[in-house]
Design a protein around this motif. Structure first.
Motif, mmCIF file in Angstrom:
data_model
loop_
_atom_site.group_PDB
_atom_site.id
_atom_site.type_symbol
_atom_site.label_atom_id
_atom_site.label_comp_id
_atom_site.label_asym_id
_atom_site.label_seq_id
_atom_site.Cartn_x
_atom_site.Cartn_y
_atom_site.Cartn_z
ATOM 1 N N LEU A 263 0.802 -1.226 0.000
ATOM 2 C CA LEU A 263 0.000 0.000 0.000
ATOM 3 C C LEU A 263 0.837 1.280 0.000
ATOM 4 O O LEU A 263 0.475 2.245 -0.689
ATOM 5 N N PRO A 264 1.948 1.372 0.758
ATOM 6 C CA PRO A 264 2.730 2.610 0.690
ATOM 7 C C PRO A 264 3.227 2.917 -0.714
ATOM 8 O O PRO A 264 3.157 4.067 -1.166
ATOM 9 N N ARG A 265 3.708 1.902 -1.419
ATOM 10 C CA ARG A 265 4.193 2.126 -2.785
ATOM 11 C C ARG A 265 3.057 2.543 -3.712
ATOM 12 O O ARG A 265 3.219 3.416 -4.562
ATOM 13 N N LEU A 266 1.897 1.895 -3.553
ATOM 14 C CA LEU A 266 0.762 2.251 -4.401
ATOM 15 C C LEU A 266 0.276 3.663 -4.098
ATOM 16 O O LEU A 266 -0.074 4.427 -5.021
ATOM 17 N N ALA A 267 0.262 4.042 -2.833
ATOM 18 C CA ALA A 267 -0.148 5.404 -2.466
ATOM 19 C C ALA A 267 0.789 6.438 -3.088
ATOM 20 O O ALA A 267 0.343 7.441 -3.666
ATOM 21 N N HIS A 268 2.092 6.212 -2.973
ATOM 22 C CA HIS A 268 3.064 7.122 -3.581
ATOM 23 C C HIS A 268 2.885 7.182 -5.101
ATOM 24 O O HIS A 268 2.997 8.251 -5.707
ATOM 25 N N PHE A 269 2.631 6.026 -5.688
ATOM 26 C CA PHE A 269 2.494 5.945 -7.143
ATOM 27 C C PHE A 269 1.298 6.765 -7.621
ATOM 28 O O PHE A 269 1.396 7.539 -8.581
ATOM 29 N N LEU A 270 0.153 6.614 -6.971
ATOM 30 C CA LEU A 270 -1.030 7.382 -7.354
ATOM 31 C C LEU A 270 -0.794 8.870 -7.168
ATOM 32 O O LEU A 270 -1.255 9.700 -7.968
ATOM 33 N N LEU A 271 -0.067 9.219 -6.120
ATOM 34 C CA LEU A 271 0.190 10.625 -5.846
ATOM 35 C C LEU A 271 1.152 11.229 -6.870
ATOM 36 O O LEU A 271 0.998 12.377 -7.285
ATOM 37 N N MET A 272 2.137 10.448 -7.268
ATOM 38 C CA MET A 272 3.098 10.950 -8.250
ATOM 39 C C MET A 272 2.449 11.247 -9.595
ATOM 40 O O MET A 272 2.765 12.229 -10.252
#
Length: 481
Positions: A263-272
């Motif tokens: 989830l942390p990686r996916l959250a960062h990815f969506l935000l980027m």
């Protein structure tokens, strides 16, 4: 305020309105992504560039909250959430169900969705679930009124720690003005889908440490009965195999399952990439970046879209998942096993695909001969209550098993060809290409180590084994947690 976001935009080396440069950037991003995650390595020039973007004197302080942690994709984003109802319990659950909701011009289905989640779950299942609702609308009066209604209807679930309602404050959001109009989308639609990406990013970020797995739902869905039991069966059957995203609906953001550790990686990815494309497209790219090439979708679908009006402008949205079944208790257990056959396999339609509940996967072999076999060897002896095997498909109705027997075995030993059972008994013969045996555990006096299909006569037609479904007598409480 937008300078920091613009500086990050300059790091993206693709042209406006063009997907090909974006894909190129994604490949480059994967290389850096791997370095960040696996080796803890970060290029000094990237550190410097990120640092300059963060501390540039013309940037607003509110964007520092969002970008401060981009140098560590395994860490959560620094957001101070508002708790509108409930608080997280200390005990980690099995599954978090995340919903993001905004005010709609027509209709509101959130309360029905929450009710469906709880009503379709047993008491034992409820112990393993936490539902997190992110009220992502900036209209605080609307949020307050909805929270009061949620609290009134679901007070006992809130008290039990099964329901949380949160909000990420508006000051943590990036600018939603002057966004890139990829795909020639209208400006208001770009704003809507870009904000939606950020809504989901903040929801995922909050849910990181609440459970082992995370299920993404929309706020207008209906659930099948005992969907958690069905999910556990699938997860257990996938033990030892790699996956990033399992899909339990073919629609939108509905029924997408992740490991909470991702989830942390996916959250960062969506935000980027919040302004580049819709969330469902970004989810596909994320899955590919983490090396899951193909869609892994299961039937029957466990979640159904029930909303009539979209959250975007109140437009009509009549989409339905025709693979949805209200009652999912008949989903097989298919315990972990190894599969072998001496039938000549066609292309990549290998033996494991007959044992999979993934949509449109099956075993396909060239014409079998008398004595050929297809064998399932369990990782450990298992009590089986029911076996159902189907051969052929609608478009290849002659590629069935015309003459065959179903056997179960015990007393496995290691051989040069791998582990094999030394003792078998026959449960029945295939009829019209299919076989189903109930009460297996009552008919034999041992735990089963092997299930074997034996071809009893030559056939000219090829053979498709569409599904092998096995049900165990293992109670729900004993399923892998």
């Amino acid at each position: 305020m937008r300078l920091m976001w613009k500086s990050v935009d300059k790091m993206r080396c693709f042209r406006k309105r063009s997907i090909f440069p974006f894909l190129g950037f994604l490949i480059t991003f994967l290389l850096f992504f791997s370095l960040y995650m696996d080796d803890g390595y970060m290029l000094e020039t990237e550190k410097r560039r990120l640092g300059e973007a963060l501390i540039h004197p013309q940037n607003s302080e509110r964007y520092v909250h969002t970008f401060r942690d981009l140098s560590n994709f395994s860490g959560t984003i620094n957001v101070t959430y508002r708790y509108l109802a409930g608080i997280p319990l200390s005990r980690k659950k099995y599954l978090t169900i995340g919903l993001s909701s905004v005010k709609r011009k027509k209709g509101n289905y959130l309360l029905e969705t929450i009710k469906s989640i709880f009503d379709q779950s047993s008491y034992e299942e409820l112990k393993e679930i936490v539902v997190v609702v992110h009220l992502a609308d900036f209209d605080l009066v609307w949020c307050e009124n909805l929270v009061q209604e949620i609290t009134r209807k679901f007070a006992h679930h809130i008290i039990a720690g099964r329901l949380l309602v949160i909000q990420a404050p508006e000051e943590y959001y990036p600018s939603l003005d002057g966004l890139k109009r990829n795909y020639n989308d209208p400006e208001d639609r770009v704003r809507f889908r870009s904000k939606q990406n950020v809504d989901y990013a903040f929801l995922l970020n909050f849910c990181t440490n609440l459970s082992d797995f995370y299920m993404m739902l929309e706020d207008d869905v209906r659930c099948s009965r005992n969907f958690l039991t069905a999910l556990k069966k699938v997860i257990t059957s996938r033990e030892g195999s790699y996956w990033v995203m399992l899909e339990f609906s073919k629609l939108g953001y509905i029924g997408k399952l992740y490991h909470s550790r991702d989830l942390p990686r996916l959250a960062h990815f969506l935000l980027m990439f919040y302004q580049e494309m819709p969330c469902d497209w970004l989810l596909i790219h994320f899955r590919g970046l983490l090396a899951q090439k193909d869609v892994i979708r299961f039937k029957p679908s466990l979640f159904q879209h029930m909303g009539y009006y979209s959250s975007y402008k109140g437009a009509e949205n009549k989409l339905k998942d025709d693979d949805f079944e209200e009652d999912s208790v008949d989903i097989p257990d298919n315990p972990p096993a190894s599969l072998y056959t001496n039938i000549n396999v066609f292309e990549n339609y290998d033996a494991t695909k007959a044992y999979s509940s993934i949509t449109d996967e099956y075993f396909w072999g060239k014409p079998p001969c008398t004595g050929d076999f297809f064998i399932i060897i369990f990782n450990k002896a298992t009590t089986i209550s029911r076996i159902k095997i189907l051969t052929g498909t609608e478009d290849r109705q002659t590629d069935i098993l015309h003459h065959g027997a179903l056997e179960v075995g015990q007393k496995s030993v290691e051989t040069k060809q791998g582990r094999q059972c030394t003792s078998y008994i026959t449960l029945g013969e295939f009829k019209s290409g299919n076989i189903e045996v109930n009460n297996v555990d009552h008919k034999i006096g041992f735990d089963i180590e092997c299930v074997r299909i034996v071809i009893t006569a030559n056939q000219k037609e090829w053979l498709i084994i569409r599904t092998i479904s096995l049900w165990t007598t293992q109670p729900f409480s004993q399923l892998k947690k």
